[in-house]
Design a protein around this motif. Structure first.
Motif, PDB file in Angstrom:
ATOM      1  N   VAL A 377      47.760  55.810  38.733  1.00 50.78           N
ATOM      2  CA  VAL A 377      47.746  54.394  39.094  1.00 50.78           C
ATOM      3  C   VAL A 377      46.307  53.916  39.130  1.00 50.78           C
ATOM      4  N   CYS A 378      46.068  52.768  38.559  1.00 54.06           N
ATOM      5  CA  CYS A 378      44.776  52.094  38.690  1.00 54.06           C
ATOM      6  C   CYS A 378      45.086  50.603  38.754  1.00 54.06           C
ATOM      7  N   LYS A 379      45.262  50.102  39.953  1.00 54.04           N
ATOM      8  CA  LYS A 379      45.807  48.752  40.107  1.00 54.04           C
ATOM      9  C   LYS A 379      45.106  48.007  41.229  1.00 54.04           C
ATOM     10  N   ARG A 380      45.072  46.701  41.063  1.00 55.19           N
ATOM     11  CA  ARG A 380      44.448  45.800  42.028  1.00 55.19           C
ATOM     12  C   ARG A 380      45.503  44.816  42.544  1.00 55.19           C
ATOM     13  N   TRP A 381      45.392  44.470  43.813  1.00 61.34           N
ATOM     14  CA  TRP A 381      46.231  43.439  44.416  1.00 61.34           C
ATOM     15  C   TRP A 381      45.337  42.448  45.145  1.00 61.34           C
ATOM     16  N   LEU A 382      45.720  41.189  45.126  1.00 55.12           N
ATOM     17  CA  LEU A 382      44.945  40.156  45.809  1.00 55.12           C
ATOM     18  C   LEU A 382      45.750  39.566  46.960  1.00 55.12           C
ATOM     19  N   MET A 383      45.093  39.408  48.090  1.00 53.47           N
ATOM     20  CA  MET A 383      45.669  38.696  49.231  1.00 53.47           C
ATOM     21  C   MET A 383      44.899  37.395  49.385  1.00 53.47           C
ATOM     22  N   THR A 384      45.552  36.286  49.091  1.00 55.58           N
ATOM     23  CA  THR A 384      44.889  34.989  49.155  1.00 55.58           C
ATOM     24  C   THR A 384      45.786  34.002  49.890  1.00 55.58           C
ATOM     25  N   ASP A 385      45.181  32.897  50.343  1.00 56.59           N
ATOM     26  CA  ASP A 385      45.948  31.866  51.027  1.00 56.59           C
ATOM     27  C   ASP A 385      46.393  30.764  50.073  1.00 56.59           C
ATOM     28  N   CYS A 386      46.361  31.054  48.756  1.00 61.01           N
ATOM     29  CA  CYS A 386      46.817  30.089  47.753  1.00 61.01           C
ATOM     30  C   CYS A 386      47.473  30.854  46.604  1.00 61.01           C
ATOM     31  N   PHE A 387      48.125  30.127  45.696  1.00 65.79           N
ATOM     32  CA  PHE A 387      48.768  30.775  44.568  1.00 65.79           C
ATOM     33  C   PHE A 387      47.718  31.393  43.643  1.00 65.79           C
ATOM     34  N   GLN A 388      48.070  32.557  43.078  1.00 64.21           N
ATOM     35  CA  GLN A 388      47.148  33.231  42.183  1.00 64.21           C
ATOM     36  C   GLN A 388      47.137  32.564  40.813  1.00 64.21           C
ATOM     37  N   THR A 389      45.962  32.544  40.192  1.00 56.62           N
ATOM     38  CA  THR A 389      45.833  32.002  38.850  1.00 56.62           C
ATOM     39  C   THR A 389      46.291  33.044  37.827  1.00 56.62           C
ATOM     40  N   TYR A 390      46.457  32.600  36.590  1.00 59.28           N
ATOM     41  CA  TYR A 390      46.864  33.526  35.533  1.00 59.28           C
ATOM     42  C   TYR A 390      45.818  34.621  35.346  1.00 59.28           C
ATOM     43  N   ALA A 391      44.536  34.254  35.435  1.00 56.58           N
ATOM     44  CA  ALA A 391      43.468  35.246  35.277  1.00 56.58           C
ATOM     45  C   ALA A 391      43.502  36.268  36.415  1.00 56.58           C
ATOM     46  N   GLN A 392      43.794  35.821  37.628  1.00 55.02           N
ATOM     47  CA  GLN A 392      43.881  36.747  38.753  1.00 55.02           C
ATOM     48  C   GLN A 392      45.046  37.714  38.584  1.00 55.02           C
ATOM     49  N   VAL A 393      46.179  37.189  38.136  1.00 60.34           N
ATOM     50  CA  VAL A 393      47.350  38.050  37.904  1.00 60.34           C
ATOM     51  C   VAL A 393      47.037  39.069  36.814  1.00 60.34           C
ATOM     52  N   ALA A 394      46.364  38.618  35.766  1.00 58.50           N
ATOM     53  CA  ALA A 394      46.001  39.531  34.677  1.00 58.50           C
ATOM     54  C   ALA A 394      45.096  40.652  35.174  1.00 58.50           C
ATOM     55  N   SER A 395      44.248  40.352  36.154  1.00 61.74           N
ATOM     56  CA  SER A 395      43.339  41.372  36.680  1.00 61.74           C
ATOM     57  C   SER A 395      44.058  42.355  37.602  1.00 61.74           C
ATOM     58  N   CYS A 396      45.309  42.070  37.932  1.00 57.82           N
ATOM     59  CA  CYS A 396      46.059  42.907  38.882  1.00 57.82           C
ATOM     60  C   CYS A 396      47.113  43.778  38.198  1.00 57.82           C
ATOM     61  N   GLN A 397      47.017  43.937  36.878  1.00 57.51           N
ATOM     62  CA  GLN A 397      48.016  44.741  36.182  1.00 57.51           C
ATOM     63  C   GLN A 397      47.650  46.222  36.228  1.00 57.51           C
ATOM     64  N   ASP A 398      48.653  47.050  36.095  1.00 58.40           N
ATOM     65  CA  ASP A 398      48.495  48.487  36.257  1.00 58.40           C
ATOM     66  C   ASP A 398      47.747  49.112  35.091  1.00 58.40           C
ATOM     67  N   TYR A 399      46.916  50.082  35.406  1.00 59.36           N
ATOM     68  CA  TYR A 399      46.127  50.795  34.393  1.00 59.36           C
ATOM     69  C   TYR A 399      47.007  51.389  33.301  1.00 59.36           C
ATOM     70  N   ARG A 400      48.108  52.011  33.699  1.00 56.29           N
ATOM     71  CA  ARG A 400      48.940  52.695  32.711  1.00 56.29           C
ATOM     72  C   ARG A 400      49.636  51.699  31.794  1.00 56.29           C
ATOM     73  N   ALA A 401      49.916  50.489  32.338  1.00 56.15           N
ATOM     74  CA  ALA A 401      50.553  49.481  31.497  1.00 56.15           C
ATOM     75  C   ALA A 401      49.579  48.919  30.471  1.00 56.15           C
ATOM     76  N   LEU A 402      48.320  48.780  30.896  1.00 52.65           N
ATOM     77  CA  LEU A 402      47.319  48.200  30.005  1.00 52.65           C
ATOM     78  C   LEU A 402      46.563  49.234  29.190  1.00 52.65           C
ATOM     79  N   LYS A 403      46.759  50.547  29.570  1.00 52.66           N
ATOM     80  CA  LYS A 403      46.059  51.636  28.880  1.00 52.66           C
ATOM     81  C   LYS A 403      44.562  51.404  28.902  1.00 52.66           C
ATOM     82  N   CYS A 404      44.051  50.998  30.078  1.00 53.59           N
ATOM     83  CA  CYS A 404      42.613  50.745  30.195  1.00 53.59           C
ATOM     84  C   CYS A 404      41.887  52.020  30.590  1.00 53.59           C
ATOM     85  N   GLN A 405      40.636  52.014  30.402  1.00 53.93           N
ATOM     86  CA  GLN A 405      39.786  53.130  30.792  1.00 53.93           C
ATOM     87  C   GLN A 405      38.600  52.572  31.569  1.00 53.93           C
ATOM     88  N   ASN A 406      38.246  53.236  32.651  1.00 43.86           N
ATOM     89  CA  ASN A 406      37.046  52.866  33.398  1.00 43.86           C
ATOM     90  C   ASN A 406      35.905  53.796  32.996  1.00 43.86           C
TER      91      ASN A 406
END
Length: 406
Positions: A377-406
């Motif tokens: 797992v390599c994933k990010r979650w955001l806790m905000t007091d407003c709705f998340q933007t599309y860019a924020q949601v995109a930044s919160c996707q799972d590593y294995r789904a995106l096949k990203c490498q750090n």
């Protein structure tokens, strides 16, 4: 002759209709211009009575329904009531500061138990209700209600103790811990107390397949249409839910401990290694977080705990924090699972905008926890007091789904 009579009749009817329309318009205008009768509102609530829905969006704590929910948290209220009852010696003839006082319940408790003076402080207009409640309970000679942030409020004296229900979801999110630390530094006497002063945050792994299906996976087919884009939003959103212990797969791992009598503001964050010990095999669908809060100066041990194994006797506004992952992970008893956790504000000292990041691995060597296999797992979650933007949601996707490498 007949046609002339009919035309005359029609003109007469039209004239009557026009006259009736003019009369109705005049009545409506006169009614709109009338001054509404004066509302009989207590002096303390005059400001709150003028608040609009836009005002309540910026000050939701002053909304009566939100106050009702907080006061209906019998588990939290019972903790403070019991802590004061068994530690009366800390309150008797002492000066107490109550932070985030709301409608004044904790301030009234402190006064009732014997405090000499109580300062009830809140930046919300809920203090208007507190003023009225204090007056109607005849404690106006003991309790002074102050509106404003603790960094701006001036107290006439130092205090012997600070009482505050400062915790937030996942312990820190939307908490008032910074205000407590500020009040400690400015107004707490040496050897003073904070109730509660100790807190711990715990992490677990859980198999919540049915819950994930109902909240996230059902978007994969809605009326025969693929709505996976909305599923991505649901996976990026932390959930605050009341969970049970039946589906938990790992032992609880403490990821944070705080002592509010000692901690500094810049230390209130998590950036550390984690280790989850498996106690039951299964498919991990989410991570859970819960917190405990304690009072170290208590004559008898007393704890406020949101452990999912506990069956709370009362309702509560605080629950476990649930973080769903993209794909289930097969968890085995003969393996070790380690990783790294970050939980911090997006902006310095702003606990209304926070991020959680988890990297999770299966240890390649059961005797060496720093040797990893492929990242699970390599994933990010955001806790905000407003709705998340599309860019924020995109930044919160799972590593294995995106096949990203750090």
């Amino acid at each position: 002759m007949y046609y002339r009579f009919k035309q005359y009749k029609n003109r007469k009817q039209n004239g009557e209709i026009q006259e009736a329309t003019n009369t109705a318009t005049k009545i409506a205008v006169d009614f709109a211009l009338q001054t509404p009768p004066a509302r009989k509102v207590p002096k303390e609530l005059e400001l709150v009575d003028r608040m609009t829905s836009a005002d309540f969006r910026n000050d939701h704590a002053a909304h009566l329904e939100n106050m009702r929910k907080v006061q209906n948290d019998r588990y939290n209220i019972y903790f403070f009531e019991k802590a004061m009852e068994i530690n009366q010696h800390l309150f008797k003839d002492r000066v107490i500061l109550v932070l985030r006082c709301g409608p004044g319940t904790l301030a009234l408790m402190a006064a009732r138990i014997g405090a000499k003076r109580v300062y009830a402080v809140d930046h919300s207009n809920a203090t208007r209700y507190a003023e009225l409640v204090v007056k109607e309970n005849h404690y106006e000679n003991k309790i002074k209600v102050l509106n404003g942030y603790i960094s701006q409020v001036q107290l006439p004296e130092k205090v012997d103790g600070i009482v505050s229900s400062w915790m937030g979801q996942c312990l820190l999110y939307e908490s008032s811990v910074l205000e407590v630390v500020e009040a400690r530094d400015r107004w707490l006497k040496p050897n003073g107390f904070i109730l509660p002063d100790l807190a711990s945050l715990y992490m677990l792994g859980s198999q919540e397949q049915k819950l994930k299906e109902s909240l996230c996976n059902w978007w994969l087919s809605v009326s025969g249409f693929n709505m996976n884009a909305l599923r991505q939003y649901s996976l990026a959103e932390p959930r605050f839910l009341r969970m049970q212990g039946e589906k938990i797969l790992t032992m609880a791992h403490r990821v944070m401990s705080m002592d509010l009598l000692k901690i500094n503001k810049d230390e209130i964050a998590i950036d550390r290694q984690i280790k989850l010990k498996v106690k039951k095999e299964g498919f991990l669908e989410c991570f859970l977080f819960y917190f405990d809060a304690e009072f170290s100066r208590s004559h008898s041990p007393i704890k406020l705990s949101y452990n999912p194994y506990l069956k709370l006797p009362f309702k509560s506004i605080w629950h476990q924090t649930v973080l769903f992952i993209e794909r289930p992970l097969a968890i085995r008893l003969d393996k070790k699972y380690v990783g790294h956790l970050v939980f911090r504000p997006l902006k310095r000292l702003n606990f209304k905008q926070m991020e959680l990041h988890i990297s999770f691995f299966e240890s390649a060597d059961n005797h060496a926890e720093d040797i990893y296999n492929e990242r699970l797992v390599c994933k990010r979650w955001l806790m905000t007091d407003c709705f998340q933007t599309y860019a924020q949601v995109a930044s919160c996707q799972d590593y294995r789904a995106l096949k990203c490498q750090n």
